[in-house]
Design an enzyme around this catalytic site. Structure first.
Site, PDB file in Angstrom:
ATOM      1  N   GLU A  50      32.601  34.815  38.303  1.00 44.29           N
ATOM      2  CA  GLU A  50      33.611  33.810  38.640  1.00 44.29           C
ATOM      3  C   GLU A  50      33.287  32.510  37.909  1.00 44.29           C
ATOM      4  O   GLU A  50      32.125  32.118  37.802  1.00 44.29           O
ATOM      5  CB  GLU A  50      33.622  33.572  40.154  1.00 44.29           C
ATOM      6  CG  GLU A  50      34.677  32.569  40.604  1.00 44.29           C
ATOM      7  CD  GLU A  50      34.721  32.371  42.118  1.00 44.29           C
ATOM      8  OE1 GLU A  50      35.785  32.016  42.632  1.00 44.29           O
ATOM      9  OE2 GLU A  50      33.670  32.567  42.771  1.00 44.29           O
ATOM     10  N   LYS A 120      43.305  34.395  42.424  1.00 38.76           N
ATOM     11  CA  LYS A 120      42.588  34.485  43.701  1.00 38.76           C
ATOM     12  C   LYS A 120      43.563  34.305  44.866  1.00 38.76           C
ATOM     13  O   LYS A 120      44.258  33.291  44.958  1.00 38.76           O
ATOM     14  CB  LYS A 120      41.493  33.420  43.736  1.00 38.76           C
ATOM     15  CG  LYS A 120      40.501  33.539  44.877  1.00 38.76           C
ATOM     16  CD  LYS A 120      39.394  32.509  44.662  1.00 38.76           C
ATOM     17  CE  LYS A 120      38.241  32.672  45.622  1.00 38.76           C
ATOM     18  NZ  LYS A 120      37.155  31.722  45.310  1.00 38.76           N
ATOM     19  N   CYS A 161      35.747  36.721  44.629  1.00 39.08           N
ATOM     20  CA  CYS A 161      34.860  36.054  45.577  1.00 39.08           C
ATOM     21  C   CYS A 161      35.330  36.142  47.037  1.00 39.08           C
ATOM     22  O   CYS A 161      35.144  37.159  47.690  1.00 39.08           O
ATOM     23  CB  CYS A 161      34.647  34.607  45.145  1.00 39.08           C
ATOM     24  SG  CYS A 161      33.157  33.849  45.855  1.00 39.08           S
TER      25      CYS A 161
END
Length: 283
Positions: A50, A120, A161
């Site tokens: 990331e 995301k 994440c």
């Protein structure tokens, strides 16, 4: 099983845990070098961390953001093509439409073509008193789509994440045929030791698939200190490859026949009670 089928049932995955600095050109150069190193050791799919091209933090996202296509995406495309690999480009801060910023993962095929862009979905907004407060939503907008791509080996689902904390996303990917989930991530020194490995093993075990995560290497001098410990977990919930805190490339041979055997031996997919519960998507 024929020898050709056996060959297709296994492939090598590399996870790049790289040191990220405040100099974008340095980060891009290092990523290119480490992907080449991974490909040289037989990797067919390579995963970057990331925010591999910039420091991680709300104060950096706007400064380092890029349109797509842009400098970082062009480098990823060229690197995938030069090394003939599927390249999961970690994530970069994306300058999107209407002035919005996104935390976006780009995946390129061995021909250098863009296969998908995953923004995301779940923004990292947490507040643990005395430990850490972080609010991605102060600067970022959330994505609104599931992201999967097909390889000759298997179908792959993508999250970034904090997306890993949401079991429903992994379940949907599994139900849609994914046998590998990849999560570029950057857990911190509070949540990393507590939850990083636990979440990976849970997602792998619950869905009987492989999970791979890529973190930046740990830098104690940065404003946000990443936990590191990039990993690959098997469908049995076993950690089969793991980095420490420092820069490293780790490898795992993904065995899809092993995955099929586990699903046959413990057939939870067939035993689900769809008459009582289900996880559905609006897409």
């Amino acid at each position: 099983m024929s020898s050709a089928a056996k060959a297709m049932s296994k492939f090598r995955l590399a996870v790049v845990q790289m040191r990220v600095t405040s100099v974008k050109a340095e980060n891009l150069s290092r990523a290119r070098k480490l992907v080449k190193e991974a490909a040289g050791k037989g990797s067919q799919l390579v995963l970057l961390p990331e925010c591999f091209n910039s420091p991680y933090g709300t104060s950096f996202f706007s400064q380092y953001s890029e349109r797509i296509p842009g400098e970082s995406s062009e480098m990823l495309s060229e690197t995938a093509r030069e090394n003939q690999v599927y390249l999961v480009g970690g994530s970069i801060p994306e300058a999107g439409e209407g002035g919005r910023l996104y935390n976006s993962c780009l995946v390129f095929g061995p021909d250098g073509e863009l296969l998908l862009k995953h923004r995301k979905i779940h923004l990292f907004d947490i507040d643990i008193p005395g430990k850490i407060r972080f609010q991605e939503s102060e600067t970022l907008s959330p994505g609104s789509g599931l992201s999967m791509f097909q390889t000759p080996f298997c179908k792959v689902g993508v999250g970034i994440c904090y997306d890993m904390r949401f079991a429903e996303l992994a379940q949907l990917y599994s139900r849609r045929g994914c046998e590998l989930l990849v999560y570029p991530g950057a857990f911190n020194m509070t949540t990393g030791p507590a939850h990083w490995e636990l979440l990976q093993r849970a997602r792998a075990l619950d869905n009987q698939l492989y999970v791979a995560t890529a973190s930046p290497a740990r830098d104690e001098t940065s404003s946000y200190v990443a936990w590191g410990h990039s990993s690959v977990v098997s469908p049995w919930g076993e950690v089969i490859s793991k980095a420490g805190p420092e820069e490293a490339v780790i490898y795992a041979d993904v065995d899809l026949q092993y995955l099929a055997d586990i699903r046959q031996q413990i057939p939870v997919t067939a035993q689900r009670r769809d008459d009582l519960y289900e996880v559905t998507s609006t897409q």
